[in-house]
Each structure stands twice: as C-alpha cells, then as structure tokens.
Motif scaffolding. Structure first.
Motif, PDB file in Angstrom:
ATOM      1  N   GLU A  64      -3.964   7.650   9.575  1.00  0.00           N
ATOM      2  CA  GLU A  64      -3.473   8.940   9.090  1.00  0.00           C
ATOM      3  C   GLU A  64      -3.350   8.931   7.575  1.00  0.00           C
ATOM      4  OE1 GLU A  64       0.273   9.568  11.029  1.00  0.00           O
ATOM      5  OE2 GLU A  64      -0.628  10.195  12.911  1.00  0.00           O
ATOM      6  N   GLN A  65      -2.887   7.809   7.027  1.00  0.00           N
ATOM      7  CA  GLN A  65      -2.735   7.743   5.584  1.00  0.00           C
ATOM      8  C   GLN A  65      -4.089   7.690   4.888  1.00  0.00           C
ATOM      9  OE1 GLN A  65       0.260   4.687   4.820  1.00  0.00           O
ATOM     10  NE2 GLN A  65       1.767   6.306   4.702  1.00  0.00           N
ATOM     11  N   ALA A  66      -5.083   7.098   5.523  1.00  0.00           N
ATOM     12  CA  ALA A  66      -6.428   7.080   4.941  1.00  0.00           C
ATOM     13  C   ALA A  66      -6.994   8.493   4.883  1.00  0.00           C
ATOM     14  CB  ALA A  66      -7.344   6.165   5.744  1.00  0.00           C
ATOM     15  N   VAL A  67      -6.803   9.265   5.947  1.00  0.00           N
ATOM     16  CA  VAL A  67      -7.283  10.653   5.970  1.00  0.00           C
ATOM     17  C   VAL A  67      -6.560  11.471   4.895  1.00  0.00           C
ATOM     18  CG1 VAL A  67      -7.343  12.776   7.351  1.00  0.00           C
ATOM     19  CG2 VAL A  67      -8.006  10.598   8.380  1.00  0.00           C
ATOM     20  N   ALA A  68      -5.240  11.330   4.841  1.00  0.00           N
ATOM     21  CA  ALA A  68      -4.457  12.062   3.840  1.00  0.00           C
ATOM     22  C   ALA A  68      -4.834  11.619   2.431  1.00  0.00           C
ATOM     23  CB  ALA A  68      -2.962  11.847   4.091  1.00  0.00           C
ATOM     24  N   ASN A  69      -5.075  10.340   2.264  1.00  0.00           N
ATOM     25  CA  ASN A  69      -5.479   9.801   0.962  1.00  0.00           C
ATOM     26  C   ASN A  69      -6.799  10.425   0.518  1.00  0.00           C
ATOM     27  OD1 ASN A  69      -5.310   7.821  -1.258  1.00  0.00           O
ATOM     28  ND2 ASN A  69      -7.086   6.917  -0.254  1.00  0.00           N
ATOM     29  N   ASP A  70      -7.751  10.555   1.436  1.00  0.00           N
ATOM     30  CA  ASP A  70      -9.041  11.160   1.097  1.00  0.00           C
ATOM     31  C   ASP A  70      -8.870  12.626   0.688  1.00  0.00           C
ATOM     32  OD1 ASP A  70     -10.351   8.800   1.549  1.00  0.00           O
ATOM     33  OD2 ASP A  70     -10.972   9.321   3.581  1.00  0.00           O
ATOM     34  N   ALA A  71      -8.021  13.352   1.403  1.00  0.00           N
ATOM     35  CA  ALA A  71      -7.766  14.758   1.053  1.00  0.00           C
ATOM     36  C   ALA A  71      -7.133  14.848  -0.333  1.00  0.00           C
ATOM     37  CB  ALA A  71      -6.860  15.405   2.096  1.00  0.00           C
ATOM     38  N   LEU A  72      -6.198  13.964  -0.607  1.00  0.00           N
ATOM     39  CA  LEU A  72      -5.541  13.956  -1.907  1.00  0.00           C
ATOM     40  C   LEU A  72      -6.517  13.575  -3.013  1.00  0.00           C
ATOM     41  CD1 LEU A  72      -2.891  14.461  -3.313  1.00  0.00           C
ATOM     42  CD2 LEU A  72      -2.243  12.104  -2.853  1.00  0.00           C
ATOM     43  N   ASN A  73      -7.369  12.590  -2.749  1.00  0.00           N
ATOM     44  CA  ASN A  73      -8.380  12.211  -3.742  1.00  0.00           C
ATOM     45  C   ASN A  73      -9.301  13.380  -4.072  1.00  0.00           C
ATOM     46  OD1 ASN A  73      -7.462   9.604  -4.004  1.00  0.00           O
ATOM     47  ND2 ASN A  73      -8.968   8.726  -2.623  1.00  0.00           N
ATOM     48  N   GLY A  74      -9.714  14.125  -3.047  1.00  0.00           N
ATOM     49  CA  GLY A  74     -10.577  15.284  -3.277  1.00  0.00           C
ATOM     50  C   GLY A  74      -9.887  16.344  -4.111  1.00  0.00           C
ATOM     51  N   ALA A  75      -8.626  16.613  -3.794  1.00  0.00           N
ATOM     52  CA  ALA A  75      -7.875  17.619  -4.549  1.00  0.00           C
ATOM     53  C   ALA A  75      -7.669  17.170  -5.986  1.00  0.00           C
ATOM     54  CB  ALA A  75      -6.528  17.874  -3.866  1.00  0.00           C
ATOM     55  N   LEU A  76      -7.368  15.896  -6.180  1.00  0.00           N
ATOM     56  CA  LEU A  76      -7.186  15.385  -7.544  1.00  0.00           C
ATOM     57  C   LEU A  76      -8.487  15.433  -8.336  1.00  0.00           C
ATOM     58  CD1 LEU A  76      -4.788  12.360  -6.956  1.00  0.00           C
ATOM     59  CD2 LEU A  76      -4.264  14.512  -8.111  1.00  0.00           C
ATOM     60  N   SER A  77      -9.608  15.171  -7.686  1.00  0.00           N
ATOM     61  CA  SER A  77     -10.882  15.223  -8.415  1.00  0.00           C
ATOM     62  C   SER A  77     -11.184  16.655  -8.847  1.00  0.00           C
ATOM     63  CB  SER A  77     -12.014  14.641  -7.579  1.00  0.00           C
ATOM     64  OG  SER A  77     -12.274  15.434  -6.457  1.00  0.00           O
ATOM     65  N   ARG A  78     -10.836  17.648  -8.015  1.00  0.00           N
ATOM     66  CA  ARG A  78     -11.017  19.047  -8.425  1.00  0.00           C
ATOM     67  C   ARG A  78     -10.094  19.382  -9.593  1.00  0.00           C
ATOM     68  NH1 ARG A  78     -11.178  19.350  -2.927  1.00  0.00           N
ATOM     69  NH2 ARG A  78      -9.139  20.329  -2.686  1.00  0.00           N
ATOM     70  N   LEU A  79      -8.888  18.807  -9.580  1.00  0.00           N
ATOM     71  CA  LEU A  79      -7.955  19.015 -10.681  1.00  0.00           C
ATOM     72  C   LEU A  79      -8.524  18.451 -11.982  1.00  0.00           C
ATOM     73  CD1 LEU A  79      -5.114  19.882 -11.661  1.00  0.00           C
ATOM     74  CD2 LEU A  79      -4.365  17.563 -11.115  1.00  0.00           C
ATOM     75  N   LEU A  80      -9.168  17.313 -11.892  1.00  0.00           N
ATOM     76  CA  LEU A  80      -9.737  16.704 -13.097  1.00  0.00           C
ATOM     77  C   LEU A  80     -10.854  17.567 -13.675  1.00  0.00           C
ATOM     78  CD1 LEU A  80      -9.712  12.942 -12.102  1.00  0.00           C
ATOM     79  CD2 LEU A  80      -8.098  14.193 -13.542  1.00  0.00           C
TER      80      LEU A  80
ATOM     81  N   VAL B 219       0.854  -1.196   0.000  1.00  0.00           N
ATOM     82  CA  VAL B 219       0.000   0.000   0.000  1.00  0.00           C
ATOM     83  C   VAL B 219       0.889   1.245   0.000  1.00  0.00           C
ATOM     84  CG1 VAL B 219      -1.649   1.356   1.359  1.00  0.00           C
ATOM     85  CG2 VAL B 219      -1.977  -1.110   1.117  1.00  0.00           C
ATOM     86  N   GLU B 220       1.882   1.260   0.884  1.00  0.00           N
ATOM     87  CA  GLU B 220       2.785   2.409   0.952  1.00  0.00           C
ATOM     88  C   GLU B 220       3.538   2.600  -0.363  1.00  0.00           C
ATOM     89  OE1 GLU B 220       4.012   3.093   5.530  1.00  0.00           O
ATOM     90  OE2 GLU B 220       4.999   1.405   4.543  1.00  0.00           O
ATOM     91  N   ASN B 221       3.903   1.516  -1.008  1.00  0.00           N
ATOM     92  CA  ASN B 221       4.594   1.590  -2.287  1.00  0.00           C
ATOM     93  C   ASN B 221       3.727   2.302  -3.325  1.00  0.00           C
ATOM     94  OD1 ASN B 221       6.535   1.028  -4.282  1.00  0.00           O
ATOM     95  ND2 ASN B 221       5.522  -0.887  -4.807  1.00  0.00           N
ATOM     96  N   GLN B 222       2.455   1.943  -3.401  1.00  0.00           N
ATOM     97  CA  GLN B 222       1.564   2.571  -4.369  1.00  0.00           C
ATOM     98  C   GLN B 222       1.253   4.022  -3.985  1.00  0.00           C
ATOM     99  OE1 GLN B 222       1.118   1.248  -7.255  1.00  0.00           O
ATOM    100  NE2 GLN B 222       2.201  -0.561  -6.539  1.00  0.00           N
ATOM    101  N   LEU B 223       1.124   4.280  -2.686  1.00  0.00           N
ATOM    102  CA  LEU B 223       0.925   5.659  -2.248  1.00  0.00           C
ATOM    103  C   LEU B 223       2.137   6.513  -2.619  1.00  0.00           C
ATOM    104  CD1 LEU B 223      -0.660   5.099   1.280  1.00  0.00           C
ATOM    105  CD2 LEU B 223      -1.807   6.033  -0.734  1.00  0.00           C
TER     106      LEU B 223
ATOM    107  N   ALA C 156      -2.255  18.528   0.305  1.00  0.00           N
ATOM    108  CA  ALA C 156      -2.677  17.140   0.526  1.00  0.00           C
ATOM    109  C   ALA C 156      -1.503  16.192   0.319  1.00  0.00           C
ATOM    110  CB  ALA C 156      -3.829  16.790  -0.412  1.00  0.00           C
ATOM    111  N   ARG C 157      -0.659  16.492  -0.644  1.00  0.00           N
ATOM    112  CA  ARG C 157       0.523  15.663  -0.902  1.00  0.00           C
ATOM    113  C   ARG C 157       1.468  15.718   0.293  1.00  0.00           C
ATOM    114  NH1 ARG C 157       5.582  16.334  -3.270  1.00  0.00           N
ATOM    115  NH2 ARG C 157       6.318  14.455  -4.326  1.00  0.00           N
ATOM    116  N   SER C 158       1.638  16.896   0.864  1.00  0.00           N
ATOM    117  CA  SER C 158       2.477  17.046   2.043  1.00  0.00           C
ATOM    118  C   SER C 158       1.898  16.268   3.220  1.00  0.00           C
ATOM    119  CB  SER C 158       2.597  18.525   2.397  1.00  0.00           C
ATOM    120  OG  SER C 158       3.280  18.691   3.600  1.00  0.00           O
ATOM    121  N   GLN C 159       0.585  16.355   3.379  1.00  0.00           N
ATOM    122  CA  GLN C 159      -0.099  15.612   4.444  1.00  0.00           C
ATOM    123  C   GLN C 159       0.130  14.111   4.256  1.00  0.00           C
ATOM    124  OE1 GLN C 159      -4.337  16.245   4.372  1.00  0.00           O
ATOM    125  NE2 GLN C 159      -4.612  15.566   6.474  1.00  0.00           N
ATOM    126  N   MET C 160       0.077  13.640   3.013  1.00  0.00           N
ATOM    127  CA  MET C 160       0.301  12.219   2.719  1.00  0.00           C
ATOM    128  C   MET C 160       1.731  11.826   3.070  1.00  0.00           C
ATOM    129  SD  MET C 160      -0.812   9.292   1.608  1.00  0.00           S
ATOM    130  CE  MET C 160      -2.260   9.493   0.638  1.00  0.00           C
TER     131      MET C 160
END
Length: 193
Positions: free
Chosen positions: A90-106, A43-47, A78-82
């Motif tokens: 903690e990684q799940a919370v950071a992952n959710d923040a990053l997912n939200g930011a990436l969806s706005r980017l899309l 999981v950490e490798n893919q993150l 969000a990347r810094s938080q991750m």
C-alpha cells in the motif's frame, strides 16, 4: 536396567542434537525478523519526513501558482493516501502517486522563476531532495533485509522452524507497474500569473 537406559540415552542424545540444531536457527529467524522490522521502520521514518515536508512545499507554491490547484489537490490527495497506507505494498502504491504529483509540481516550479529563487522554497526543495535520497537508501536496506529473511524462511531447516513457529515471508517494497514512466504533463492551456 542397562537395556532400558540404552534406548532412553539414545533418545535423549537425539533430542539434545535436535535442540542444538533448531534453537540457533529459531534465534536467527527471530533476529532476522527484527532486522526487517527495524529497516521497515526506517523506510516509514523517511516517508513520514517527506509527508511532513510536503504541506510546507505546497504552501510555498500556492502563492505563486494559484491557478495550478489541480496539482496541489493531487499532492494533497496522494499525501492523504500515503498517510493511510499500512502495508509495504500500500505504501509503495501511495509513494508512486505522491512521486507523480511531486513531479508535476516540479514542472510548475519551472514555470515560476521567482518561486525557484525564493529562499524558503529552495530550502524545502533541498530538504525534500535529501529525504528522497535517504528514502531510496532505506528502501534498499529494507529490501536487502527482506531478501535475507525470506531466504532463511525458505531454506532447510529454516522452513521447518518457520512453519512450526509461524514465521512468514515478508513483502518487498516495490514500485507499482508503470511507475518507471515519467508522468506526462501538459500546461499548454494554463496561463502564467
């Protein structure tokens, strides 16, 4: 002499039987814990892979969407938080923040057809999509391994051995509350270049 050997022999037999019961269970707990740790490493490798791809993606978008700095800033945050997250929670919370930011980017990307046509951007998006798929599989594998381990720690006689040797239940990688909802994005006030 026979009277003394009888009780000692029975005690020895009981100890051998207990050892035959406890040693394999202890070893199975060690093996299960190592499996959980191995799956977590995946999981950490893919993150980390996604974490490494994001700066390139952001740089690709910056040239096309200079006025979308708030989105780029939220991705960086969000990347810094991750990068600072340590536990699965903690990684799940950071992952959710990053997912939200990436969806706005899309959504921004949808507003810039030239960006979507850019070969470098398309390649980065393909790599990111592949990473997201691998990350989903790695999280599922990790959670399955955690489930198996936690069952062993909770069930008898595993719970006795786990208690004696300090084996504790592992955390699942789970999304934070509210992450099932797509973020709302309003670009009604932003202008296009």
């Amino acid at each position: 002499m026979k009277k003394v050997l009888g009780p000692i022999g029975i005690i020895i037999i009981i100890l051998v039987l207990l050892a035959l019961l406890f040693i394999p269970k202890y070893n199975s707990l060690v093996t299960a814990e190592e499996s959980v740790d191995s799956k977590w490493a995946q999981v950490e490798n893919q993150l980390q892979r996604r974490y490494d791809l994001i700066p390139n993606l952001v740089e690709s978008v910056k040239g096309y969407a200079k006025h979308e700095q708030d989105i780029i800033a939220s991705i960086s945050e969000a990347r810094s938080q991750m990068g600072n997250a340590r536990s699965p929670e903690e990684q799940a919370v950071a992952n959710d923040a990053l997912n939200g930011a990436l969806s706005r980017l899309l959504v921004v990307v949808e507003n810039y057809p030239n960006l979507k046509a850019d070969a470098n951007f398309r390649q980065l998006m393909d790599e990111l999509a592949g990473t997201e798929n691998r990350l989903a599989v790695a999280r599922e594998d990790y959670n399955n391994e955690v489930q198996t381990f936690n069952k062993n720690v909770k069930r008898f006689p595993g719970n006795l051995i786990a208690g004696m040797f300090g084996f504790e239940q592992k955390e699942y990688f789970k999304a934070t509350a509210g992450s099932e909802k797509a973020p709302s994005i309003d670009f009604s006030n932003s202008g296009k270049q």
